[in-house]
Design a protein around this motif. Structure first.
Motif, PDB file in Angstrom:
ATOM      1  N   TYR A  48      64.367  -0.146  80.140  1.00 23.11           N
ATOM      2  CA  TYR A  48      63.414   0.168  81.199  1.00 23.11           C
ATOM      3  C   TYR A  48      63.374   1.725  81.507  1.00 23.11           C
ATOM      4  N   LEU A  49      64.440   2.018  82.065  1.00 23.90           N
ATOM      5  CA  LEU A  49      65.045   3.266  82.581  1.00 23.90           C
ATOM      6  C   LEU A  49      65.327   4.453  81.857  1.00 23.90           C
ATOM      7  N   CYS A  50      65.127   4.145  79.764  1.00 21.62           N
ATOM      8  CA  CYS A  50      65.253   5.198  79.158  1.00 21.62           C
ATOM      9  C   CYS A  50      64.427   5.887  79.336  1.00 21.62           C
ATOM     10  N   ASP A  51      64.032   7.682  79.070  1.00 21.73           N
ATOM     11  CA  ASP A  51      63.784   8.305  78.811  1.00 21.73           C
ATOM     12  C   ASP A  51      62.660   8.415  77.544  1.00 21.73           C
ATOM     13  N   ALA A  52      63.850   8.241  76.678  1.00 21.76           N
ATOM     14  CA  ALA A  52      63.484   7.527  74.893  1.00 21.76           C
ATOM     15  C   ALA A  52      63.912   6.640  74.395  1.00 21.76           C
ATOM     16  N   PRO A  53      62.926   5.691  74.410  1.00 26.05           N
ATOM     17  CA  PRO A  53      63.806   4.614  74.001  1.00 26.05           C
ATOM     18  C   PRO A  53      63.301   5.043  72.230  1.00 26.05           C
ATOM     19  N   GLN A  54      63.626   3.205  71.683  1.00 23.22           N
ATOM     20  CA  GLN A  54      63.527   4.027  69.936  1.00 23.22           C
ATOM     21  C   GLN A  54      62.934   2.395  69.708  1.00 23.22           C
ATOM     22  N   PRO A  55      62.101   3.061  68.635  1.00 23.20           N
ATOM     23  CA  PRO A  55      61.096   2.083  67.945  1.00 23.20           C
ATOM     24  C   PRO A  55      60.564   0.727  68.508  1.00 23.20           C
ATOM     25  N   ASP A 113      68.030   1.085 100.325  1.00 22.24           N
ATOM     26  CA  ASP A 113      67.587   2.479 100.286  1.00 22.24           C
ATOM     27  C   ASP A 113      67.283   2.448  98.764  1.00 22.24           C
ATOM     28  N   LEU A 114      67.845   1.822  97.799  1.00 28.28           N
ATOM     29  CA  LEU A 114      67.416   1.553  96.491  1.00 28.28           C
ATOM     30  C   LEU A 114      65.841   1.728  96.380  1.00 28.28           C
ATOM     31  N   MET A 115      65.281   0.170  97.190  1.00 26.24           N
ATOM     32  CA  MET A 115      63.985   0.456  96.211  1.00 26.24           C
ATOM     33  C   MET A 115      62.983   1.087  97.931  1.00 26.24           C
ATOM     34  N   SER A 116      63.621   1.449  98.904  1.00 26.03           N
ATOM     35  CA  SER A 116      62.657   2.175  99.945  1.00 26.03           C
ATOM     36  C   SER A 116      62.456   3.696  99.285  1.00 26.03           C
ATOM     37  N   ILE A 117      63.002   4.897  98.377  1.00 27.94           N
ATOM     38  CA  ILE A 117      63.316   5.359  98.445  1.00 27.94           C
ATOM     39  C   ILE A 117      62.036   6.079  96.802  1.00 27.94           C
ATOM     40  N   THR A 118      61.586   6.748  95.779  1.00 27.28           N
ATOM     41  CA  THR A 118      61.185   7.376  95.029  1.00 27.28           C
ATOM     42  C   THR A 118      62.124   7.015  94.345  1.00 27.28           C
ATOM     43  N   ALA A 119      61.995   6.721  92.795  1.00 25.50           N
ATOM     44  CA  ALA A 119      62.825   7.142  91.550  1.00 25.50           C
ATOM     45  C   ALA A 119      63.003   8.342  91.291  1.00 25.50           C
ATOM     46  N   HIS A 120      63.902   8.065  91.061  1.00 22.04           N
ATOM     47  CA  HIS A 120      64.586   9.438  90.792  1.00 22.04           C
ATOM     48  C   HIS A 120      64.390   9.966  88.879  1.00 22.04           C
ATOM     49  N   ARG A 121      63.555   8.820  88.204  1.00 20.48           N
ATOM     50  CA  ARG A 121      63.001   9.782  87.449  1.00 20.48           C
ATOM     51  C   ARG A 121      62.228   8.479  87.043  1.00 20.48           C
ATOM     52  N   ASP A 122      61.534   9.400  85.908  1.00 17.64           N
ATOM     53  CA  ASP A 122      59.697   8.450  86.059  1.00 17.64           C
ATOM     54  C   ASP A 122      59.564   7.319  84.900  1.00 17.64           C
ATOM     55  N   ALA A 123      61.004   6.521  85.260  1.00 13.65           N
ATOM     56  CA  ALA A 123      60.821   5.305  84.117  1.00 13.65           C
ATOM     57  C   ALA A 123      60.554   4.129  86.303  1.00 13.65           C
ATOM     58  N   GLY A 124      60.823   4.628  86.726  1.00 15.62           N
ATOM     59  CA  GLY A 124      60.812   3.669  88.052  1.00 15.62           C
ATOM     60  C   GLY A 124      62.509   3.211  88.127  1.00 15.62           C
ATOM     61  N   LYS A 125      62.157   2.238  88.431  1.00 13.84           N
ATOM     62  CA  LYS A 125      64.063   1.207  88.972  1.00 13.84           C
ATOM     63  C   LYS A 125      64.055  -0.008  88.636  1.00 13.84           C
ATOM     64  N   ALA A 126      65.030  -0.569  88.716  1.00 18.39           N
ATOM     65  CA  ALA A 126      65.809  -1.313  87.823  1.00 18.39           C
ATOM     66  C   ALA A 126      66.629  -2.569  87.942  1.00 18.39           C
ATOM     67  N   ILE A 127      66.327  -3.812  89.092  1.00 17.40           N
ATOM     68  CA  ILE A 127      67.579  -4.381  89.821  1.00 17.40           C
ATOM     69  C   ILE A 127      68.635  -5.677  88.928  1.00 17.40           C
TER      70      ILE A 127
END
Length: 339
Positions: A48-55, A113-127
């Motif tokens: 989910y967080l990966c910038d370039a997932p495999q096929p 803190d994790l949920m209240s700030i904007t994600a650092h990457r485009d994908a989003g956040k995972a918990i």
């Protein structure tokens, strides 16, 4: 950190990917202990967080996001597990910290803190929460607030060995992803390649078909005493007090586990002619099964299940084990030697 998707998890992997693609914000991975649910949840979080997932949807393990995860420093990811209990003793005398059995409300609130700030990457956040049944009541209610009003582009991946123990309101906010092993062939092949054992089939059966649990069994010297314990239990003149004394150094949880699976096998042999767990002991179990009163055996099995809630903190471990063994003997038919 492991991102493994095992061969027996293909259907669960595809189901979880499809759920996220449809916009699901919370998944509940449920299944038997030792079938790799935690690894599957971590693999899904990495993908989910990966910038370039495999096929096939798996993480590439090469992008910056994957490198952050591998280093344990990804700012958009959190793994919530029971914390280590520590004390204020001096460092030189402090023992190794023990792992708690509960996920506390402070741990869940620490995600704010994790949920209240904007994600650092485009994908989003995972918990990832593992195991979800370790959430105490206060922690469950705190997490429920986030599940009811999830932050944007944030996914919650809950892992549970016993989902019935979760609050119904928590379960209802998650999409269920069953993780089971429908075909044992991949599990057997993986176990043969990853564990040193003479009989992978038997070890896998003892683990209830769960390969990761089977590896732990193969590596644990305590399990070398299983056959002796069950033979002592199956003897016509078995004395519960003497057996409890002979095996007093075994953890009560281990004794309870063996007694549960042994009792299950006796009932299974009585009605189906085949043991599920202790297959190497089947000839001995077949003789004992003939002494078994089915109704009493069922009651015994249910009482042993109820003891699970106390097994890790009995007031007196020796008496706890004696109680279990005496109950087992009393469940045998009238021609068993009374205790």
């Amino acid at each position: 950190m492991s991102y493994t998707v095992f061969d027996w998890q293909k259907s669960a992997w595809e189901l979880s990917r499809a759920a996220l693609a449809r916009g699901a914000h919370a998944l509940l991975f449920a299944g038997a202990r030792g079938c790799g649910k935690r690894e599957l949840a971590l693999a899904l979080a990495a993908a989910y967080l990966c910038d370039a997932p495999q096929p096939d949807g798996r993480a590439c393990n090469q992008c910056e996001s994957c490198r952050w995860l591998a280093a344990g420093s990804h700012p958009d990811f959190a793994l919530v597990e029971p914390a280590a209990e520590d004390d204020d003793a001096e460092p030189k005398t402090r023992p190794a910290p023990k792992r708690s059995n509960a996920i506390t409300v402070d741990q869940v609130r620490g995600l704010s803190d994790l949920m209240s700030i904007t994600a650092h990457r485009d994908a989003g956040k995972a918990i990832v929460v593992h195991p979800a049944e370790a959430l105490n009541v206060a922690a469950s209610n705190a997490l429920l607030k986030s599940l009811e009003e999830p932050p944007p582009r944030t996914v919650f991946l809950l892992v549970s060995h016993r989902p019935a123990l979760l609050l119904p309101t928590v379960r209802s906010r998650c999409q269920l992803v069953p993780v089971r092993i429908d075909d044992p062939a991949p599990a057997r092949a993986w176990l043969a390649a990853n564990a040193e054992c003479d009989d992978p089939e038997l070890v896998l059966a003892l683990a209830g078909g769960a390969p990761l649990a089977a590896v732990s069994i193969a590596e644990d010297p305590v399990w070398s005493r299983r056959a002796g314990f069950l033979r002592a239990l199956a003897a016509p003149d078995a004395d519960p007090v003497r057996i409890a004394d002979l095996y007093r150094d075994l953890p009560p949880a281990q004794v309870l586990s063996w007694l549960q699976t042994w009792t299950f096998d006796l009932v299974q042999i009585r009605f189906c002619g085949r043991a599920r767990y202790h297959r190497d002991m089947e000839p001995i179990a077949a003789g004992v099964a003939q002494l078994l009163e089915p109704i009493e055996a069922t009651r015994l099995h249910r009482s042993l299940l109820a003891l699970q809630r106390h097994v890790n903190h009995p007031l007196n471990a020796r008496l706890f084990v004696e109680h279990m063994l005496i109950a087992y003997r009393q469940a045998l038919a009238h021609n068993a030697i009374p205790v």
